[in-house]
Scaffold this motif. Structure first.
Motif, PDB file in Angstrom:
ATOM      1  N   GLY A 150       2.866   3.224  -2.576  1.00  0.00           N
ATOM      2  CA  GLY A 150       2.261   3.931  -3.843  1.00  0.00           C
ATOM      3  C   GLY A 150       3.606   4.197  -4.951  1.00  0.00           C
TER       4      GLY A 150
ATOM      5  N   GLU B  38      -4.371   2.750  -0.482  1.00  0.00           N
ATOM      6  CA  GLU B  38      -4.143   3.717  -1.441  1.00  0.00           C
ATOM      7  C   GLU B  38      -5.616   4.061  -1.572  1.00  0.00           C
ATOM      8  OE1 GLU B  38      -1.912   5.950  -2.504  1.00  0.00           O
ATOM      9  OE2 GLU B  38      -0.534   4.910  -1.175  1.00  0.00           O
TER      10      GLU B  38
ATOM     11  N   GLN C 220       3.461  11.287  -7.280  1.00  0.00           N
ATOM     12  CA  GLN C 220       2.535  10.999  -5.869  1.00  0.00           C
ATOM     13  C   GLN C 220       2.681  12.427  -5.019  1.00  0.00           C
ATOM     14  OE1 GLN C 220       0.677   8.364  -4.875  1.00  0.00           O
ATOM     15  NE2 GLN C 220       1.095   7.114  -6.575  1.00  0.00           N
TER      16      GLN C 220
END
Length: 438
Positions: free
Chosen positions: A435, A229, A299
């Motif tokens: 994520g 990430e 996200q």
């Protein structure tokens, strides 16, 4: 996403699995195995209680053996007097205080006491201490020591039965041989119980080790996820900032008014990246921080591709987005994977292609697959430059695609640039999407 529990330090004698590992609890579909799991869990609970209050067992067992000898102390019909009975009782029970530290020595002492008490006729229930001593040899001694101790005990039982049977002391027993056999079986059971206790400790230690390995594996996976990430966030943002800075420096002599505008775009890009990093680090930070206190945000998905391309265009290259099929029905996890693949491909273009590069992003959704193609026209920054790096960025794209049974290919194209192609299957991923909170 949940932060893994830190592994318990190896070798800590008091540690126990807070819960049984999944590999063991999955066995509970079988009734027999469910019983085994229940027994191990109960033994583990007892062990926790014992380690919390070790003095209870240390003093309680000798006290119980002494209580069994009280009857002999008050029985006036016994051949031995009170002083002898008291001395024999104490000689049996006092060594038990060191039965765990010196199991073989305590067994030898209790055996010697039983031999010395025999001529005096000092029979006492306190000789149950011999069974306790034998149990601890099985629990803490070596297998050879256990065999020797068991052999000595059985031989002593046979000799005792032979002497008292022929001497008439066992005439009240209708089947003395049965009594002797039962006594030998009981003694053997105590030895086996001690050995079983050792095996239970081995099983519990194995469960603890598996739990710690799972915790370490979870921590390693979390570190890898965070690394990917951060690579995506920082890699793309820094590439955009570098491109903007280079473009502003080139335009400064002819169009100085563009400098302020470019600096504003750079500041916005930096703030966006800093905000994403803060959200990411807040989620994986202090375990004591309430989940609702972490500044979480959705996200990125396909709806964010336009802003991603805007930042990319601000750095110099031109970019176009073409879609085909219904993309609105894709899950959030799949959208995140598509977004990160496009982001990494654009970052790769910013790093390696010239500022006048044109990029085409194509997304095609079908019932059986989602296809992502990112193609640029080049040319490379340096004349004669070879293929682009296929390091961590490509590895991250392939790992993300693998979550949806997909694959990523990349390479030079006929237009002098670079093409990244990914194929994803819009089904349930094989692992939690990168994520996403677990």
């Amino acid at each position: 996403m949940t932060a893994p529990n830190p592994p318990t330090p190896a070798g800590h004698s008091a540690r126990l699995p807070g819960r049984l590992p999944e590999s063991l609890t999955s066995l509970t579909s079988d009734p027999e195995q469910r019983v085994i799991v229940s027994i191990i869990s109960r033994l583990a609970a007892w062990r926790v209680a014992d380690q919390a209050h070790p003095q209870v067992r240390r003093w309680g067992v000798p006290a119980l053996c002494a209580a069994l000898g009280v009857h002999a102390l008050v029985d006036s019909a016994d051949h031995a007097g009170l002083p002898v009975q008291l001395a024999v009782t104490l000689a049996f029970v006092v060594p038990l205080l060191w039965r765990e530290q010196r199991p073989v020595l305590v067994f030898a002492l209790t055996t010697a006491v039983s031999l010395v008490a025999l001529p005096f006729g000092a029979f006492s229930g306190a000789d149950a201490a011999r069974a306790v001593a034998l149990y601890n040899v099985g629990r803490r001694g070596t297998p050879r020591q256990l065999v020797v101790a068991l052999g000595v005990t059985l031989a002593q039982l046979v000799a005792w039965a032979a002497v008292y049977w022929t001497g008439g002391q066992l005439e009240q027993a209708t089947r003395p041989e049965v009594v002797t056999a039962l006594a030998m079986a009981a003694v053997t059971a105590f030895a086996g119980l001690g050995l079983a206790g050792r095996l239970v400790n081995v099983v519990i230690a194995a469960l603890e080790n598996e739990r710690d390995q799972q915790a370490r594996l979870a921590a390693a996976q979390e570190r890898a996820r965070v690394s990917r990430e951060m690579h995506d966030i920082l890699g793309h943002t820094l590439a955009v900032i570098v491109g903007l800075a280079d473009g502003a420096a080139a335009l400064a002599p002819q169009r100085p008014e563009r400098g302020a505008e470019t600096l504003g775009i750079i500041a916005d890009s930096g703030r966006d990246a800093l905000g994403e990093l803060r959200r990411l680090l807040a989620v994986i930070g202090d375990e004591g921080t309430p989940r609702e206190a972490a500044p979480l945000a959705p996200q990125p998905g396909l709806a964010d591709l336009d802003s991603l391309l805007e930042r990319f265009r601000a750095a110099g290259p031109t970019a176009a987005l073409h879609t085909e099929g219904d993309l609105s029905g894709l899950g959030q996890g799949l959208q995140l994977v598509v977004y990160r693949i496009v982001q990494e491909a654009l970052t790769n273009t910013l790093k390696h292609a010239a500022p006048d590069t044109s990029v085409t992003v194509e997304l095609a959704a079908a019932p059986d697959a989602v296809r992502v193609t990112v193609e640029d026209t080049g040319p490379p920054r340096a004349k004669g430059a070879g293929g682009r790096s296929s390091g961590k960025g490509l590895l991250g794209m392939r790992e993300r695609a693998a979550l949806y049974q997909g694959a990523v290919t990349c390479g030079a194209n006929s237009r002098g640039g670079w093409t990244v192609h990914a194929r994803l299957v819009p089904t349930t991923p094989s692992a939690p999407p990168e994520g996403h909170p677990a």
